[in-house]
Design an enzyme around this catalytic site. Sequence first.
Site, PDB file in Angstrom:
ATOM      1  N   PHE A 137      20.861  10.990  30.654  1.00 50.81           N
ATOM      2  CA  PHE A 137      20.313  10.227  29.538  1.00 50.81           C
ATOM      3  C   PHE A 137      20.904  10.848  28.272  1.00 50.81           C
ATOM      4  CE2 PHE A 137      17.208   9.210  26.240  1.00 50.81           C
ATOM      5  CZ  PHE A 137      17.346   7.838  26.288  1.00 50.81           C
ATOM      6  N   LYS A 271       6.926   7.115  27.085  1.00 53.53           N
ATOM      7  CA  LYS A 271       7.243   6.126  28.102  1.00 53.53           C
ATOM      8  C   LYS A 271       6.185   6.130  29.206  1.00 53.53           C
ATOM      9  CE  LYS A 271      11.963   5.270  28.546  1.00 53.53           C
ATOM     10  NZ  LYS A 271      12.537   4.786  27.301  1.00 53.53           N
TER      11      LYS A 271
HETATM   12  N1  F0G Z   1      14.491  10.914  29.491  1.00 54.28           N
HETATM   13  C1  F0G Z   1      14.551   9.591  29.665  1.00 54.28           C
HETATM   14  C2  F0G Z   1      14.845   9.058  31.025  1.00 54.28           C
HETATM   15  C3  F0G Z   1      14.365   8.717  28.596  1.00 54.28           C
HETATM   16  O1  F0G Z   1      14.449   7.414  28.795  1.00 54.28           O
HETATM   17  C4  F0G Z   1      14.093   9.256  27.316  1.00 54.28           C
HETATM   18  C5  F0G Z   1      13.919   8.375  26.159  1.00 54.28           C
HETATM   19  C6  F0G Z   1      14.024  10.641  27.174  1.00 54.28           C
HETATM   20  C7  F0G Z   1      14.228  11.451  28.284  1.00 54.28           C
HETATM   21  C8  F0G Z   1      13.764  11.287  25.848  1.00 54.28           C
HETATM   22  O2  F0G Z   1      12.425  11.111  25.490  1.00 54.28           O
HETATM   23  O3  F0G Z   1      12.477   9.739  23.388  1.00 54.28           O
HETATM   24  O4  F0G Z   1      10.443  11.051  24.051  1.00 54.28           O
HETATM   25  O5  F0G Z   1      12.471  12.206  23.277  1.00 54.28           O
HETATM   26  N2  F0G Z   1      14.227   7.156  26.135  1.00 54.28           N
HETATM   27  C9  F0G Z   1      14.046   6.242  25.025  1.00 54.28           C
HETATM   28  C10 F0G Z   1      14.680   4.906  25.343  1.00 54.28           C
HETATM   29  C11 F0G Z   1      14.469   6.777  23.700  1.00 54.28           C
HETATM   30  O6  F0G Z   1      14.659   4.044  24.448  1.00 54.28           O
HETATM   31  O7  F0G Z   1      15.155   4.666  26.444  1.00 54.28           O
HETATM   32  P1  F0G Z   1      11.940  11.022  23.979  1.00 54.28           P
END
Ligand code: F0G
Length: 487
Positions: A137, A271
Amino acid sequence: MQQTGSSTIKFFNGEQIPVELHKVRIVQKLYLRPIDERLAAINKGGFNTFLLNTKDVFLDMLTDSGTNAMSDNQLSSMMHADDAYAGSQSFYKMEKAIQDVFGKKYVLPVHQGRAAENIISKSFIKEGDVIPMNYHFTTTKAHMELNGGKVFEIYTEEALKIKSSYPFKGNLDINKLKSLIKKYGRENIPFIRLEASTNLIGGQPFSIANMREVRKVADENSIFMLLDASLIGENAYWISQREEEFKHTPIKEILQTMCGLCDLVYFSSRKVSSSRGGGICTNNKDLFLKMRELIPLFEGFLTYGGMSVREIEAMAVGLYETTDETVISQSPSFIKYIVDDLDKSGIPVITPAGGLGCHIDAMGFLPQVPQEQYPAGALAAALYIISGCRGMERGTISSERDKDGKDILADMELLRLAFPRRVFTLSQTKFLIDRIKWLYLNRELVGGLEFVEEPSVLRFFMGKLKPVSDWTEKLVAKFKEDFGDSL
Ligand code: F0G
């Protein structure tokens, strides 16, 4: 209490329809602006959907991060949060929820998912380390590289195929894992990372069978396993739907099995539990102690970790709700409905449906737009102009440039339409499908984009672009011809 566990219900006419298994008691007004205003808004925002004001957005499908609907129980829990710098009762509720839901004893709070990635990377990665994972990610990779690590994505052959019926495209390739360990040596591999509902390849789950195989290799080599559980609920839901052994297993048990196979689990609560914040948990005291000292330094004291106590209360309740199948099946059921409909109409979407959102293959949708002109960004802008629906570019704009200043072309050019949990209705979903179909019929009108302002890091957040020709005017003219004054 006996009730249906899934959100997809069979109608008398045979159709399978996702049904909202909740009632809406707090609402927020939405604005569907005329197309000329939307065109002006996207021009102002440099053709970057991150730079739109939500006043100009009808359906906000940019992300599910921090935008899932909260439940009445979450909201009410926030009212009796315990404000305290140290020893807040709210923290102990969160700690208990994590222990109950993920089955891990030691808990560290962090202000969001990427903060957990910072703590974990700083604690366990040294210069020159190699980190195998099913897929990266953006923030994960950035933190690991910042600490001197190199990320290796060892996905299976199916993972990057747009059209597939393979149920677990998020699986890690075991043979590639074994050769990687052989090549680099287990002493240079701090851990193996698995990401639930693999975000950047279309929210695709892995199976527990695959996790068990990874575990075996990890044990043979004394390497620990790290789980990014930010989208664990959706991954567990797809396991319950697609993995024979778990067809009748409650989600709560699937979650425990998944976490039980990993030594260290972290998550973005934005999430996983319809709140804010995040956490890290483990049953391994040594791992816990290694990370613990960094929390007061980077996050805040050990009983708030940079979060407000209200968020902590909502997280505790939200984590328990993640074990409720009627909650967790909501967004995957709607995503499947969209994906199946678009796929039947010949529109290139990632199949099978995953968690997080519907992902449109922009290179298949807009074959006339070269990858250097950012087809996923162009598609995101075009869909916003003709519908007011805002998605997120997940392609070359989200990538970076090489040392010579050339774009590193992304593996996939995707328009991600995130489906936050319990936010949109079926009629809104149908509106989205209708406008995507119209755009597909008129796809030859859409052209590419070029940068006018380009930040050197994470350019997709703040970068500004413009169309390479006058294609937006032509698209708007055709829309008006077909829809008249209708929005
Ligand atoms: N890991 C995954 C799989 C994620 O989808 C995200 C964030 C993070 C870590 C980081 O978390 O935003 O709380 O710092 N995904 C968001 C998205 C930003 O829009 O897919 P975070």
